[in-house]
Design a protein around this motif. Structure first.
Motif, PDB file in Angstrom:
ATOM      1  N   ILE A   1     107.399  34.862  24.253  1.00  0.00           N
ATOM      2  CA  ILE A   1     107.133  33.943  24.782  1.00  0.00           C
ATOM      3  C   ILE A   1     106.164  32.659  24.280  1.00  0.00           C
ATOM      4  CG2 ILE A   1     104.885  34.187  26.367  1.00  0.00           C
ATOM      5  CD1 ILE A   1     105.249  37.111  26.415  1.00  0.00           C
ATOM      6  N   LEU A   2     106.389  31.523  25.025  1.00  0.00           N
ATOM      7  CA  LEU A   2     106.338  30.300  25.157  1.00  0.00           C
ATOM      8  C   LEU A   2     105.631  29.300  25.044  1.00  0.00           C
ATOM      9  CD1 LEU A   2     107.205  27.927  21.638  1.00  0.00           C
ATOM     10  CD2 LEU A   2     109.158  27.550  23.189  1.00  0.00           C
ATOM     11  N   ASP A   3     105.400  28.899  25.215  1.00  0.00           N
ATOM     12  CA  ASP A   3     104.018  26.882  26.264  1.00  0.00           C
ATOM     13  C   ASP A   3     105.586  26.612  26.627  1.00  0.00           C
ATOM     14  OD1 ASP A   3     101.817  29.348  26.101  1.00  0.00           O
ATOM     15  OD2 ASP A   3     101.114  28.091  24.395  1.00  0.00           O
ATOM     16  N   LYS A   4     105.488  26.194  27.756  1.00  0.00           N
ATOM     17  CA  LYS A   4     105.921  25.394  28.086  1.00  0.00           C
ATOM     18  C   LYS A   4     105.945  23.337  27.156  1.00  0.00           C
ATOM     19  CE  LYS A   4     106.946  21.771  32.078  1.00  0.00           C
ATOM     20  NZ  LYS A   4     106.134  20.439  31.327  1.00  0.00           N
ATOM     21  N   SER A   5     104.841  23.191  26.414  1.00  0.00           N
ATOM     22  CA  SER A   5     104.517  22.391  25.322  1.00  0.00           C
ATOM     23  C   SER A   5     104.962  22.613  24.731  1.00  0.00           C
ATOM     24  CB  SER A   5     102.734  22.120  25.689  1.00  0.00           C
ATOM     25  OG  SER A   5     101.910  23.324  25.175  1.00  0.00           O
TER      26      SER A   5
ATOM     27  N   ILE B   1     113.632  35.089  26.526  1.00  0.00           N
ATOM     28  CA  ILE B   1     112.399  33.937  26.033  1.00  0.00           C
ATOM     29  C   ILE B   1     111.583  33.774  27.551  1.00  0.00           C
ATOM     30  CG2 ILE B   1     114.339  31.934  26.874  1.00  0.00           C
ATOM     31  CD1 ILE B   1     112.272  30.455  24.704  1.00  0.00           C
ATOM     32  N   ALA B   2     110.320  34.127  27.521  1.00  0.00           N
ATOM     33  CA  ALA B   2     109.868  32.778  28.730  1.00  0.00           C
ATOM     34  C   ALA B   2     109.028  31.898  28.571  1.00  0.00           C
ATOM     35  CB  ALA B   2     109.054  34.374  29.621  1.00  0.00           C
ATOM     36  N   ILE B   3     109.253  30.881  29.003  1.00  0.00           N
ATOM     37  CA  ILE B   3     108.640  29.587  28.854  1.00  0.00           C
ATOM     38  C   ILE B   3     107.672  29.795  29.784  1.00  0.00           C
ATOM     39  CG2 ILE B   3     108.503  27.142  28.547  1.00  0.00           C
ATOM     40  CD1 ILE B   3     112.171  27.432  27.850  1.00  0.00           C
ATOM     41  N   VAL B   4     105.837  29.511  29.323  1.00  0.00           N
ATOM     42  CA  VAL B   4     104.673  29.335  30.808  1.00  0.00           C
ATOM     43  C   VAL B   4     104.104  27.962  30.930  1.00  0.00           C
ATOM     44  CG1 VAL B   4     102.596  30.583  30.791  1.00  0.00           C
ATOM     45  CG2 VAL B   4     104.632  31.859  29.645  1.00  0.00           C
ATOM     46  N   GLY B   5     104.379  27.588  32.191  1.00  0.00           N
ATOM     47  CA  GLY B   5     103.712  26.887  32.566  1.00  0.00           C
ATOM     48  C   GLY B   5     103.915  26.096  33.690  1.00  0.00           C
ATOM     49  N   ASP B   6     103.860  24.598  33.957  1.00  0.00           N
ATOM     50  CA  ASP B   6     103.859  24.394  35.462  1.00  0.00           C
ATOM     51  C   ASP B   6     105.010  23.898  35.047  1.00  0.00           C
ATOM     52  OD1 ASP B   6     103.093  23.366  37.849  1.00  0.00           O
ATOM     53  OD2 ASP B   6     101.262  22.134  37.285  1.00  0.00           O
ATOM     54  N   TYR B   7     105.713  24.027  36.294  1.00  0.00           N
ATOM     55  CA  TYR B   7     107.435  22.841  37.053  1.00  0.00           C
ATOM     56  C   TYR B   7     106.556  22.538  37.956  1.00  0.00           C
ATOM     57  CZ  TYR B   7     108.474  25.970  32.680  1.00  0.00           C
ATOM     58  OH  TYR B   7     108.264  27.256  31.541  1.00  0.00           O
ATOM     59  N   SER B   8     105.665  22.693  38.510  1.00  0.00           N
ATOM     60  CA  SER B   8     105.168  21.931  40.107  1.00  0.00           C
ATOM     61  C   SER B   8     105.274  20.297  40.280  1.00  0.00           C
ATOM     62  CB  SER B   8     104.154  22.194  40.370  1.00  0.00           C
ATOM     63  OG  SER B   8     103.594  21.961  39.581  1.00  0.00           O
ATOM     64  N   HIS B   9     105.172  19.957  38.992  1.00  0.00           N
ATOM     65  CA  HIS B   9     105.282  18.198  39.186  1.00  0.00           C
ATOM     66  C   HIS B   9     106.827  17.701  38.660  1.00  0.00           C
ATOM     67  CE1 HIS B   9     105.077  19.765  34.716  1.00  0.00           C
ATOM     68  NE2 HIS B   9     105.866  18.094  34.264  1.00  0.00           N
ATOM     69  N   TYR B  10     107.883  18.552  38.896  1.00  0.00           N
ATOM     70  CA  TYR B  10     109.116  18.541  38.529  1.00  0.00           C
ATOM     71  C   TYR B  10     109.532  17.860  40.418  1.00  0.00           C
ATOM     72  CZ  TYR B  10     108.895  19.329  33.892  1.00  0.00           C
ATOM     73  OH  TYR B  10     108.646  19.351  32.037  1.00  0.00           O
ATOM     74  N   THR B  11     110.765  16.791  40.082  1.00  0.00           N
ATOM     75  CA  THR B  11     110.752  16.716  42.187  1.00  0.00           C
ATOM     76  C   THR B  11     112.645  16.911  41.604  1.00  0.00           C
ATOM     77  OG1 THR B  11     111.275  14.356  41.367  1.00  0.00           O
ATOM     78  CG2 THR B  11     108.853  14.912  42.103  1.00  0.00           C
ATOM     79  N   SER B  12     113.109  17.426  40.783  1.00  0.00           N
ATOM     80  CA  SER B  12     114.413  17.438  40.924  1.00  0.00           C
ATOM     81  C   SER B  12     114.864  18.873  41.504  1.00  0.00           C
ATOM     82  CB  SER B  12     114.894  17.911  39.094  1.00  0.00           C
ATOM     83  OG  SER B  12     116.365  17.941  38.779  1.00  0.00           O
ATOM     84  N   LYS B  13     115.645  18.848  42.456  1.00  0.00           N
ATOM     85  CA  LYS B  13     116.024  20.245  42.861  1.00  0.00           C
ATOM     86  C   LYS B  13     116.955  20.241  41.951  1.00  0.00           C
ATOM     87  CE  LYS B  13     118.065  21.806  47.125  1.00  0.00           C
ATOM     88  NZ  LYS B  13     118.275  22.977  46.588  1.00  0.00           N
ATOM     89  N   PRO B  14     117.706  20.483  41.117  1.00  0.00           N
ATOM     90  CA  PRO B  14     118.775  21.559  40.746  1.00  0.00           C
ATOM     91  C   PRO B  14     117.941  21.597  39.328  1.00  0.00           C
ATOM     92  CG  PRO B  14     119.668  18.984  40.760  1.00  0.00           C
ATOM     93  CD  PRO B  14     118.601  18.416  41.351  1.00  0.00           C
ATOM     94  N   LEU B  15     116.980  20.966  39.345  1.00  0.00           N
ATOM     95  CA  LEU B  15     115.680  21.805  38.530  1.00  0.00           C
ATOM     96  C   LEU B  15     115.125  22.903  38.805  1.00  0.00           C
ATOM     97  CD1 LEU B  15     114.848  22.137  35.434  1.00  0.00           C
ATOM     98  CD2 LEU B  15     112.991  20.371  36.342  1.00  0.00           C
ATOM     99  N   HIS B  16     114.764  23.175  39.818  1.00  0.00           N
ATOM    100  CA  HIS B  16     114.480  24.260  40.432  1.00  0.00           C
ATOM    101  C   HIS B  16     115.509  25.347  41.275  1.00  0.00           C
ATOM    102  CE1 HIS B  16     110.141  22.506  41.457  1.00  0.00           C
ATOM    103  NE2 HIS B  16     110.589  21.790  41.283  1.00  0.00           N
ATOM    104  N   ASP B  17     116.606  24.787  41.353  1.00  0.00           N
ATOM    105  CA  ASP B  17     116.820  25.679  41.633  1.00  0.00           C
ATOM    106  C   ASP B  17     118.095  26.359  40.169  1.00  0.00           C
ATOM    107  OD1 ASP B  17     117.307  25.282  44.086  1.00  0.00           O
ATOM    108  OD2 ASP B  17     119.433  23.948  43.829  1.00  0.00           O
TER     109      ASP B  17
END
Length: 121
Positions: A46-50, A78-94
């Protein structure tokens, strides 16, 4: 880097914390995996996104694919823990959506979600 062992559902996970950037390229990811396995014998991290460089989240850089393939090849979940809501890339969200529906790689908002995903057999 601080390593804490979390146990849930009979499975041990290594939670990595600290202020340093731990994954910047493929070699740093391999070094992290080796260190964690050597020190804890854990195959779940488990790793922080930062702790992950921002280029990882730019899919056009191909860094995420290269790094995550190494985790899969070496049998490390692996699990990466963080806030991903500020990313606007649809491919990244997919990509995040598909990863979270797999069994090896997870992008979670909370530590509890990370533990839940990684503690499934």
């Amino acid at each position: 880097m601080k390593i804490e062992i979390i146990q849930n559902n009979g499975i041990q996970m290594a939670r990595i914390t600290g202020a340093e950037l731990l994954i910047t390229d493929t070699q740093s990811a391999l070094d992290l995996m080796a260190t964690v396995q050597y020190e804890t014998q854990c195959t779940r991290i488990i790793l922080d996104k930062s702790s992950v460089c921002e280029d990882f989240f730019k899919l056009s850089a191909c860094l995420a694919g290269e790094i995550l393939q190494k985790f899969i090849n070496y049998g490390i979940k692996i699990a990466i823990v963080g806030d991903y809501s500020h990313y606007t890339s649809k491919p990244l969200h997919d990509f995040i959506y598909e990863s979270n529906h797999g069994k090896d790689i997870f992008f979670t908002a909370t530590l509890e979600d990370a533990v839940s995903h990684l503690s499934q057999v």
